[in-house]
Design a protein around this motif. Sequence first.
Motif, mmCIF file in Angstrom:
data_model
loop_
_atom_site.group_PDB
_atom_site.id
_atom_site.type_symbol
_atom_site.label_atom_id
_atom_site.label_comp_id
_atom_site.label_asym_id
_atom_site.label_seq_id
_atom_site.Cartn_x
_atom_site.Cartn_y
_atom_site.Cartn_z
ATOM 1 N N SER A 71 1.482 -2.123 -10.714
ATOM 2 C CA SER A 71 1.323 -3.334 -9.914
ATOM 3 C C SER A 71 -0.125 -3.819 -9.914
ATOM 4 O O SER A 71 -1.031 -3.068 -9.550
ATOM 5 N N PRO A 72 -0.379 -5.066 -10.286
ATOM 6 C CA PRO A 72 -1.737 -5.609 -10.230
ATOM 7 C C PRO A 72 -2.309 -5.624 -8.810
ATOM 8 O O PRO A 72 -3.522 -5.517 -8.631
ATOM 9 N N ILE A 73 -1.429 -5.746 -7.833
ATOM 10 C CA ILE A 73 -1.881 -5.788 -6.441
ATOM 11 C C ILE A 73 -2.165 -4.390 -5.914
ATOM 12 O O ILE A 73 -3.256 -4.094 -5.419
ATOM 13 N N PHE A 74 -1.188 -3.514 -6.022
ATOM 14 C CA PHE A 74 -1.288 -2.221 -5.357
ATOM 15 C C PHE A 74 -2.100 -1.185 -6.132
ATOM 16 O O PHE A 74 -2.531 -0.193 -5.559
ATOM 17 N N SER A 75 -2.311 -1.410 -7.415
ATOM 18 C CA SER A 75 -3.219 -0.521 -8.134
ATOM 19 C C SER A 75 -4.632 -0.685 -7.591
ATOM 20 O O SER A 75 -5.427 0.260 -7.570
ATOM 21 N N GLY A 76 -4.962 -1.881 -7.121
ATOM 22 C CA GLY A 76 -6.270 -2.115 -6.495
ATOM 23 C C GLY A 76 -6.413 -1.368 -5.186
ATOM 24 O O GLY A 76 -7.498 -0.892 -4.849
ATOM 25 N N ALA A 77 -5.312 -1.266 -4.431
ATOM 26 C CA ALA A 77 -5.350 -0.514 -3.176
ATOM 27 C C ALA A 77 -5.656 0.949 -3.449
ATOM 28 O O ALA A 77 -6.492 1.573 -2.784
ATOM 29 N N ARG A 78 -5.005 1.500 -4.444
ATOM 30 C CA ARG A 78 -5.234 2.895 -4.822
ATOM 31 C C ARG A 78 -6.688 3.100 -5.262
ATOM 32 O O ARG A 78 -7.352 4.052 -4.850
ATOM 33 N N LYS A 79 -7.165 2.211 -6.100
ATOM 34 C CA LYS A 79 -8.523 2.315 -6.638
ATOM 35 C C LYS A 79 -9.579 2.260 -5.543
ATOM 36 O O LYS A 79 -10.584 2.980 -5.591
ATOM 37 N N ASN A 80 -9.335 1.416 -4.542
ATOM 38 C CA ASN A 80 -10.327 1.201 -3.492
ATOM 39 C C ASN A 80 -10.082 2.009 -2.225
ATOM 40 O O ASN A 80 -10.846 1.919 -1.266
ATOM 41 N N GLY A 81 -9.004 2.780 -2.207
ATOM 42 C CA GLY A 81 -8.737 3.642 -1.063
ATOM 43 C C GLY A 81 -8.368 2.905 0.209
ATOM 44 O O GLY A 81 -8.675 3.374 1.314
ATOM 45 N N ILE A 82 -7.700 1.761 0.064
ATOM 46 C CA ILE A 82 -7.303 1.000 1.254
ATOM 47 C C ILE A 82 -5.788 1.073 1.442
ATOM 48 O O ILE A 82 -5.068 1.627 0.622
ATOM 49 N N PHE A 83 -5.330 0.517 2.556
ATOM 50 C CA PHE A 83 -3.918 0.480 2.912
ATOM 51 C C PHE A 83 -3.328 1.879 3.081
ATOM 52 O O PHE A 83 -2.147 2.114 2.778
ATOM 53 N N GLN A 84 -4.114 2.814 3.578
ATOM 54 C CA GLN A 84 -3.609 4.163 3.837
ATOM 55 C C GLN A 84 -3.074 4.242 5.268
ATOM 56 O O GLN A 84 -3.820 3.995 6.224
ATOM 57 N N LEU A 85 -1.809 4.564 5.389
ATOM 58 C CA LEU A 85 -1.201 4.681 6.709
ATOM 59 C C LEU A 85 -1.904 5.752 7.528
ATOM 60 O O LEU A 85 -2.326 6.776 6.996
ATOM 61 N N GLY A 86 -2.021 5.503 8.827
ATOM 62 C CA GLY A 86 -2.684 6.447 9.716
ATOM 63 C C GLY A 86 -4.181 6.255 9.804
ATOM 64 O O GLY A 86 -4.857 7.014 10.510
ATOM 65 N N THR A 87 -4.710 5.262 9.119
ATOM 66 C CA THR A 87 -6.146 4.988 9.172
ATOM 67 C C THR A 87 -6.405 3.693 9.924
ATOM 68 O O THR A 87 -5.493 2.888 10.173
ATOM 69 N N TRP A 88 -7.681 3.473 10.262
ATOM 70 C CA TRP A 88 -8.075 2.238 10.952
ATOM 71 C C TRP A 88 -7.687 1.008 10.136
ATOM 72 O O TRP A 88 -7.291 -0.016 10.688
ATOM 73 N N GLY A 89 -7.758 1.108 8.826
ATOM 74 C CA GLY A 89 -7.500 -0.044 7.978
ATOM 75 C C GLY A 89 -6.107 -0.608 8.078
ATOM 76 O O GLY A 89 -5.901 -1.813 7.875
ATOM 77 N N THR A 90 -5.111 0.238 8.375
ATOM 78 C CA THR A 90 -3.737 -0.255 8.464
ATOM 79 C C THR A 90 -3.296 -0.512 9.905
ATOM 80 O O THR A 90 -2.125 -0.806 10.152
ATOM 81 N N GLN A 91 -4.227 -0.421 10.844
ATOM 82 C CA GLN A 91 -3.921 -0.791 12.219
ATOM 83 C C GLN A 91 -3.994 -2.304 12.373
ATOM 84 O O GLN A 91 -4.844 -2.965 11.756
ATOM 85 N N VAL A 92 -3.109 -2.858 13.190
ATOM 86 C CA VAL A 92 -3.162 -4.280 13.501
ATOM 87 C C VAL A 92 -4.478 -4.577 14.214
ATOM 88 O O VAL A 92 -4.951 -3.790 15.041
ATOM 89 N N HIS A 93 -5.084 -5.713 13.887
ATOM 90 C CA HIS A 93 -6.354 -6.098 14.487
ATOM 91 C C HIS A 93 -6.249 -6.081 16.014
ATOM 92 O O HIS A 93 -5.253 -6.542 16.592
ATOM 93 N N ASP A 94 -7.254 -5.547 16.671
ATOM 94 C CA ASP A 94 -7.230 -5.368 18.126
ATOM 95 C C ASP A 94 -6.953 -6.653 18.896
ATOM 96 O O ASP A 94 -6.343 -6.627 19.970
ATOM 97 N N SER A 95 -7.393 -7.779 18.377
ATOM 98 C CA SER A 95 -7.253 -9.043 19.117
ATOM 99 C C SER A 95 -5.801 -9.497 19.220
ATOM 100 O O SER A 95 -5.473 -10.336 20.067
ATOM 101 N N ILE A 96 -4.947 -8.952 18.370
ATOM 102 C CA ILE A 96 -3.522 -9.303 18.417
ATOM 103 C C ILE A 96 -2.674 -8.037 18.460
ATOM 104 O O ILE A 96 -1.583 -7.983 17.903
ATOM 105 N N ALA A 97 -3.169 -7.026 19.105
ATOM 106 C CA ALA A 97 -2.532 -5.704 19.102
ATOM 107 C C ALA A 97 -1.104 -5.744 19.638
ATOM 108 O O ALA A 97 -0.803 -6.491 20.574
#
Length: 200
Positions: A71-97
Motif C-alpha cells: 500500500s502506498p499509504i500504509f507503507s509510509g505509516a510503517r516506515k515512519n512509525g505512526i498509526f500505532q494503536l495504544g500510542t498518543w498518535g492514535t488517540q483522538v485529539h483532546d479538543s474533540i475527545a
Amino acid sequence: MKPTLFLVMDMMNDLVAEDGFNAKTYGVQVKERGVLENTRAAIAAARAAGALVGYVRVGFSSDYREAPEASPIFSGARKNGIFQLGTWGTQVHDSIAPEPQDFDIVKHRVSPFYSTSLEAILRAHKISRIVMCGVSTNGVVHSGAREAHDRDYEVVVLEDCCAGVTPDEHNHAVACMGRFGQIVESRAFRWDEGDTTSPA
C-alpha cells in the motif's frame, strides 16, 4: 430526528495535532480551516439533538501485522512509525475527545466500513442517516461517503469539518462526494430534521 450516527473520522494526533507527525501537512489545513473547532461545535449539536456519535481511527499493531506492505499509504505509516494503536498518535485529539457512550471504530484500511464494527453498529441502532467528517477529505471521508451510499444510508458530509493535505485535494473530493450525499456547512445543518438553513 432520523436515527443518526455522527462519524468523526481519523481525527487523531498523528494527523491533526499541531505537534503531531503531520503537523506540516494535514495540520496546516486543519488549523487554517478551523476543523477542530468546527467539529467540536458539531459534536455538541449532535449530542444535543440525540444523535449517536462514533469515532473512527486508523491504527495497527506495533509490528504493523495488519498493514499491507504494497500500500502506498500504509507503507509510509510503517516506515515512519505512526498509526500505532495504544500510542498518543492514535488517540483522538483532546479538543474533540470521545465520551464513554461513544463508539470507537478501529480500521486498518482507508474505508471506515472494511473489516470494522461499523455496519453492525448501524444495524443494531437502526441508523438510516450517517453524518460524517474527518481527515482526510479525499481519503476516509470520500471512501466512507461512497460506501455508505451503496449500503443505502442517507449521507451528509460536514464540509467545514474536513481537510486534505491541500485545498485542491479537499475541493476535488467534495466535488465528487456531492454525487453521493448532501454537502453542508456544519452550522447550517439541522440535526433535528436534516434540513439546511442559513448560518445565524
